[in-house]
Structures are given as structure tokens and as C-alpha cells.
Scaffold this motif. Structure first.
Motif, mmCIF file in Angstrom:
data_model
loop_
_atom_site.group_PDB
_atom_site.id
_atom_site.type_symbol
_atom_site.label_atom_id
_atom_site.label_comp_id
_atom_site.label_asym_id
_atom_site.label_seq_id
_atom_site.Cartn_x
_atom_site.Cartn_y
_atom_site.Cartn_z
ATOM 1 N N HIS A 421 0.826 -1.206 0.000
ATOM 2 C CA HIS A 421 0.000 0.000 0.000
ATOM 3 C C HIS A 421 0.863 1.261 0.000
ATOM 4 C CE1 HIS A 421 -4.013 -1.550 0.136
ATOM 5 N NE2 HIS A 421 -3.769 -2.315 1.165
ATOM 6 N N ARG A 422 1.974 1.222 0.724
ATOM 7 C CA ARG A 422 2.875 2.377 0.727
ATOM 8 C C ARG A 422 3.427 2.641 -0.666
ATOM 9 N NH1 ARG A 422 5.748 -0.015 6.143
ATOM 10 N NH2 ARG A 422 4.408 0.996 7.693
ATOM 11 N N ALA A 423 3.718 1.568 -1.393
ATOM 12 C CA ALA A 423 4.225 1.738 -2.757
ATOM 13 C C ALA A 423 3.125 2.210 -3.705
ATOM 14 C CB ALA A 423 4.815 0.416 -3.254
ATOM 15 N N VAL A 424 1.903 1.721 -3.506
ATOM 16 C CA VAL A 424 0.779 2.124 -4.362
ATOM 17 C C VAL A 424 0.530 3.620 -4.262
ATOM 18 C CG1 VAL A 424 -1.743 1.990 -4.607
ATOM 19 C CG2 VAL A 424 -0.391 -0.113 -4.444
ATOM 20 N N VAL A 425 0.445 4.130 -3.035
ATOM 21 C CA VAL A 425 0.087 5.538 -2.859
ATOM 22 C C VAL A 425 1.197 6.466 -3.357
ATOM 23 C CG1 VAL A 425 0.972 5.988 -0.530
ATOM 24 C CG2 VAL A 425 -1.184 7.018 -1.248
ATOM 25 N N ALA A 426 2.414 5.955 -3.459
ATOM 26 C CA ALA A 426 3.530 6.763 -3.948
ATOM 27 C C ALA A 426 3.700 6.686 -5.460
ATOM 28 C CB ALA A 426 4.833 6.315 -3.270
ATOM 29 N N HIS A 427 2.958 5.822 -6.127
ATOM 30 C CA HIS A 427 3.161 5.602 -7.557
ATOM 31 C C HIS A 427 2.518 6.727 -8.379
ATOM 32 C CE1 HIS A 427 3.185 3.671 -11.492
ATOM 33 N NE2 HIS A 427 4.027 2.783 -11.007
ATOM 34 N N PRO A 428 3.202 7.220 -9.403
ATOM 35 C CA PRO A 428 2.643 8.321 -10.211
ATOM 36 C C PRO A 428 1.302 7.991 -10.854
ATOM 37 C CG PRO A 428 4.985 8.039 -10.653
ATOM 38 C CD PRO A 428 4.578 6.892 -9.795
ATOM 39 N N ALA A 429 1.099 6.756 -11.306
ATOM 40 C CA ALA A 429 -0.162 6.394 -11.957
ATOM 41 C C ALA A 429 -1.334 6.520 -10.996
ATOM 42 C CB ALA A 429 -0.091 4.974 -12.521
ATOM 43 N N PHE A 430 -1.137 6.092 -9.760
ATOM 44 C CA PHE A 430 -2.202 6.242 -8.762
ATOM 45 C C PHE A 430 -2.392 7.716 -8.414
ATOM 46 C CE2 PHE A 430 -3.809 6.341 -4.379
ATOM 47 C CZ PHE A 430 -4.960 5.585 -4.531
#
Length: 628
Positions: A421-430
Motif C-alpha cells: 500500500h505504501r508503494a501504491v500511494v507513492a506511484h505516479p499512476a495512482f
């Protein structure tokens, strides 16, 4: 309002319902299985009725036992939560026959909407767009329908929900095994193996509309939620409002949802789900998916932006009260995002990870959970541990706030998807709202790589731990003449971190001392170390060195033994004694924590013995198949 309500569920949703009942001054009675008899829900309920048994089939899905529990404790109503019996028309009918109020729609409505083909027909009759689709009673009929629709397509369960039975089929050669797997899973989950096929909408967003309707002809919508971050059609992140829905599309979606629910004669809380496609000629097309005739897992984000208690409204509607507001009275305040925190290992194909929680906290966030630190997450049920909900004035402010709260959250003692989840929220696409229903699985390798802390953070943590354990091992420990090797868990598994001997390394790969010097490290009271690097803040702790052979994990242990990686029910055995198998061939399928887990052969060989049969329940580490 009711005097007493039976909560016919478990985990976080049982706790959620009990807390609203307490706020309303209504006595709560919990029906609990043996594994849940000491759960947080059981500790909070005014009364607990024990359902003798361990599995969901023996307890929470036993209609007679649940109804009897309600009658024996003087309850007037039953709240089914989500999942389990919440969508079963026979359960709603049994409640009515026993003089109990079912907190949800009528048995007739559940029957209508529970049949996905009938719901599609209702949508078509009420000018709600649907993707091209067809049903088939036999496998041959399904195959013919699939050829007519074209590939790629979606194979779906006619009854049931929760993503179970759904398969994306990209070419004709994959259709037959997909049908077999879908029938097997839906039969086990719902007792109904009927399927249908539907055109697969690529690069779509999953958008749903929350509806409330009472028995007096009043109905309102509470906006939409975007649930596009999914894996295996299981939602992981949900938010409201959707980043791809503008006012015009919102009007279309909400009008379609209210029109459909009105035609179904719907009462209580329910959700109409849609797929929203890529823009075409300046507009986004949308297609009806299904109706979820119950409370959704993701309802807290709607509560955050409307400041309404959906469980309290469900109870009021079930008690015969009219909705206390009209559509124009509904106000939407800000943006909210929910992250489902599951007990599963993203680095081992999301293998469920039952075990005991040693820490569970999310300072500053709403945390809906069925557990407290010290509680065990049982292997018999789904893997959801908690839902972390973040609310902000706009999406652009909510995203960094979510990143900070996820970094500060602690969920220790077992493998979880918190690092993902930490990686998801930091991803440019998200960040820009471009995460479609295909995005997570497509970008999963990169996300998992980003979710692991930088090796320099591991070395900094190991250095501090070494200094704490050996006062003489002080200062820049990786430059000291002595050497220490510690095993640290970085969220993906144990890693060997060596410090001293004038160098440092992680899993044998050298790490530059200059990189380590820039990593802030802080010792925590529980013996762990908090480190901060560019990808976020991590809490690391020393663990025991891994065993050289982890017997009990699929394909590991003595040569030729294939063992169960977790406890579960044997859904299928694909080999017989004497069969030849290749490396990676699927020899068996386990059903555990609401997911199917394919067990591959660790190498080529011949089947020496098969030790299990379909429907058999096995423990983690059980011997399934022997090869030679």
C-alpha cells in the motif's frame, strides 16, 4: 428502533455493527464460531452465542443455527454485514419465517439481483448500459457464446459475488480450463456453478454508486466510489469521489443506479457497480456490472465524506422508518481513501498469512478492524485484518496525508500487504488517477520492488542493533574490525545483513558506507529500529535465521515432497499415481481464506503417491503429493 439485534458476521464488520448498536442503545448479540469465541467482536458484544464448529460452512453459513441463536436470545432483527449470509435469499426468508427482521432487502429482491443474468436483463429493460454478454448451461454452450462475443472476455458467476469465479480469458485455448476452475470455485463458495460470459472492458475503472432506499418510496444516492486498484478482482484500495468521474458522468451513473434499484423494488443500503471505459469522442462509456445488495466493505469512505452512519441508517430503514433526508440534503465534504490491510504475503503470490498480531495501530487515521494486538488471525476465514481510512479536503491533499499515515502505521507479527500500500500511494499512476482495474497486477513487480527498503536502510538498522547489543561495537560499526551478521525482516522476508570487517553487505551484496551514513535510524522501545529513506519510513527488527529447508512450504522440504503452503480445503487434485508431471505443472489446488491457491510441482518427475482427495481439509505442511 429494535431492542436487540443479532450480528451474524465476524471480524471488522461485526465490530463495526456492534459499535453502532451500542451508540443507538440497542443490545448486541454476536453469533461466533469456535475460532472467534475470544475475538474483539466477542469482547465488545453484550452477549455471545457460540456456533459449534470451526469453518464458515459449519457456523456462519448455517442458516438454522444462526436463526436459532437470534430466537434464543430475544433478538428482533439480524444484521448480516457483508459476505457470508448477507446475499442469501433463503436466509432472509428464514428470518421472516421466524418473525425476525432481516437488515437488508427482501428475499425476492435478493433472488432477482443475485442472479447476474436476471440483473443484466433488468438493467437492459431500464436503459442501463451493459457490456455484450451471454449465458450457457453447458460448457459447450458457454464456448459457443464466447466465440460469438469474441476475446478477450470475462467469465463470471451467475450467482454469488466478491470476485469469486471471475476469470479473464484472452484466447480460445484458455477457455476450457478457465470454465473448470470457475465452476469449481463458485460451486464451493455458493453451491451454484452456473456461469456466463461478458465482453472484457480493457483499461476500465471500477466505479460504484451507493444507494439508500426505504419502504416509503424514498431513495437517494450517496455518490460514487472508485475501486479500481484490484488483484484477482478483489478490491484493495477504494476512494470517493472517483478521479475519473466528472459532474456529467456522475449524473448519468447515479441516475442509472437509482433507476435500476427502483425497478428492483429495493429497500435498505445497496451498491450498483459499473465499469467506466476509456474516453470515446469526449465522453466515457459505462457498463452495468452487478448490484451488491448489502453493505460494502468500502462503505467507510462514503461515511467520511457524507458524515452519515450507514449502519445506523440500515437499521432505521429495517425498522420501518423513512429516510431522514432527501437527495438535496446530502452534502459531500472532501475526499476519502480506504486501504484494505490483509494478512497475506505479496512476495509469495499473496499467500494468506494467519498468525498472531504483535502490533496494530494507525495513529491519526480511522482504523476499522476486528482485531487488537495480541489477537490471532485465524486461517479459516478471509484475510482482512483492518481498513485504514484517510480523509482530506481534496484528493491532492489526501494523497500525501495517506502516505504519511501508512508510513506511521504498524501491523506486525505476520506478513501483510501494508508495504505494498505504501508503494501504491507513492506511484505516479495512482497519484494522477490513472490506476485501472488492470494496473495493479500489470505493475506489481515494480510495486513490490519499490515496497522494499533500500539496502542502506537495512545496514543502518543492523548497525544500531549491533551497537545496542554490544556496547564495544560502537560508532560507524561497518568500519569496525569485528564483524556481525544479523537477519532483518524487511517486509518481504528475512535478509542477511553483515556489518563490520570494514564493509557492509545485504545478502552478500556490498553496500557503500556513504549511503548508510545518510540514513537516520532510531531505536524503538520494542527492540525494533525505525529508518527513513527516500521510499519511506520502515520499522525493521532482527529475526531468527531462516531454516535451510522450510518443510511445509510448497515444493520445499525433502526431495519429491509437495506440501501444503497453508491450511485449507483441497479444491482439486490434478494428478494420479503414475502420472508424469513437468516443472511447474499444477498438481493440486487449495481453497483457503476465500482464495484458490495452485500448488505447482517443484520439478519434473513421476507421481509416486497422492495423499489427499478433493474436499479434504489439510493443515499447513501436510503432505499432498510425492514425486520421484
Amino acid at each position: 428502533m429494535f431492542e436487540a439485534v443479532l450480528v451474524a458476521n465476524r471480524g471488522e464488520i461485526a465490530v463495526r455493527i456492534i459499535r453502532t448498536l451500542r451508540a443507538l442503545g440497542v443490545r448486541s448479540v454476536l453469533a461466533a464460531s469456535v475460532p472467534d469465541r475470544r475475538s474483539l467482536a466477542a469482547r465488545l458484544a453484550d452477549e455471545v452465542v457460540l456456533l459449534e464448529g470451526h469453518t464458515a460452512a459449519d457456523t456462519y453459513l448455517d442458516v438454522e443455527a444462526v436463526v436459532a441463536a437470534a430466537k434464543a436470545t430475544g433478538c428482533e432483527a439480524v444484521h448480516p454485514g457483508y459476505g457470508l449470509l448477507s446475499e442469501r435469499p433463503e436466509f432472509a426468508a428464514a428470518c421472516a419465517d421466524a418473525g425476525l427482521t432481516f437488515v437488508g432487502p427482501s428475499p425476492e429482491t435478493l433472488t432477482l439481483l443475485g442472479d447476474k443474468v436476471a440483473a443484466r436483463d433488468l438493467a437492459i429493460a431500464n436503459d442501463v448500459p451493459v457490456a455484450p454478454g451471454a449465458e450457457g448451461t453447458t460448457d459447450a454452450e458457454l464456448a459457443e457464446a464466447a466465440r460469438d462475443i469474441g476475446f478477450p472476455l470475462m467469465l463470471k458467476a451467475r450467482g454469488g459475488g466478491g470476485g469469486l469465479g471471475m476469470r479473464v480469458v484472452s484466447n480460445p485455448g484458455d477457455l476450457v480450463p478457465a470454465i473448470e476452475a470457475a465452476r469449481r470455485q463458485t460451486a464451493a463458495a455458493f453451491g451454484d456453478d452456473r456461469l456466463f460470459v461478458e465482453r472484457y472492458v480493457e483499461n476500465a475503472h471500477h466505479v460504484e454508486v451507493q444507494v439508500l432506499a426505504d419502504a416509503h418510496g424514498n431513495a437517494v444516492h450517496l455518490g460514487e466510489r472508485d475501486c479500481s486498484v484490484q488483484r484477482r478482482h478483489q478490491k484493495l484500495v477504494e476512494e470517493t469521489p472517483s478521479p475519473v468521474v466528472d459532474p456529467s458522468l456522475r449524473d448519468q451513473l447515479t441516475s442509472a443506479a437509482l433507476r435500476l434499484m427502483g425497478a428492483a423494488g429495493y429497500e435498505n443500503a445497496g451498491t450498483v457497480e459499473f465499469l467506466v471505459g476509456e474516453p470515446e469522442e469526449g465522453r466515457r462509456p459505462f457498463y452495468f456490472l452487478e448490484v451488491n445488495p448489502r453493505l460494502q466493505v468500502e462503505h467507510p469512505v462514503t461515511e467520511a465524506v457524507t458524515r452519515l452512519d450507514l449502519v445506523a441508517l440500515q437499521l432505521a430503514i429495517a425498522a420501518g422508518q423513512p429516510l431522514p433526508f432527501a437527495q438535496d440534503d446530502v452534502r459531500f465534504d472532501g475526499h476519502a481513501i480506504e486501504f484494505r490491510l490483509n494478512a497475506e504475503d505479496p512476495w509469495r503470490d499473496f499467500l494468506p498469512a494467519a498468525g498472531r498480531l504483535t502490533a496494530l495501530a494507525a495513529p491519526g487515521a480511522r482504523l476499522d478492524t476486528g482485531y487488537e494486538a495480541g489477537d490471532a488471525v485465524p486461517s479459516e476465514y478471509d484475510s482482512l485484518v483492518a481498513k485504514l481510512v484517510v480523509h482530506g479536503p481534496r484528493r491532492r491533499e489526501t494523497l500525501p496525508r495517506a502516505a504519511g499515515l501508512l508510513e506511521a502505521a504498524s501491523l506486525d507479527g505476520l506478513r501483510t500487504n501494508l508495504p505494498l500500500h505504501r508503494a501504491v500511494v507513492a506511484h505516479p499512476a495512482f497519484a494522477v488517477g490513472e490506476a485501472t482495474v488492470q494496473w495493479l497486477e500489470r505493475d506489481l513487480p515494480a510495486l513490490l520492488d519499490a515496497a522494499r527498503p533500500h539496502p542502506a536502510a537495512l545496514v543502518a538498522a543492523a548497525t544500531l542493533l549491533a551497537c545496542r547489543e554490544e556496547p564495544g561495537f560502537a560508532g560507524a560499526a561497518w568500519l569496525a574490525p569485528g564483524a556481525r551478521t544479523l537477519w532483518l525482516d524487511d517486509g518481504a522476508g528475512p535478509r542477511a545483513v553483515s556489518v563490520g570487517a570494514r564493509e557492509a553487505s545485504v545478502d552478500g551484496v556490498p553496500v557503500a558506507a556513504g549511503d548508510v551514513a545518510s540514513v537516520p535510524a532510531k531505536a524503538e522501545p520494542d527492540g525494533s529500529v525505525t529508518v527513513r529513506v527516500a521510499t519511506g519510513e520502515y520499522r525493521l527488527r532482527a529475526v531468527r535465521p531462516p531454516a535451510t529447508a522450510a518443510a511445509g512450504r510448497a515444493g520445499e522440504g525433502p526431495a519429491g515432497e509437495i506440501r501444503a503452503p497453508l491450511a485449507g480445503r483441497v479444491a482439486a487434485v490434478n494428478v494420479r499415481e503414475g502420472d508424469s508431471v513437468g516443472d511447474g505443472d499444477i498438481v493440486a489446488v487449495l481453497d483457503a481464506m476465500k482464495m484458490e491457491h495452485a500448488i505447482p510441482a517443484p520439478g519434473a518427475g513421476a507421481v509416486k503417491a497422492v495423499h489427499v482427495a478433493p474436499d479434504e481439509v489439510v493443515e499447513a505442511g501436510a503432505l499432498l503429493v510425492e514425486l520421484e
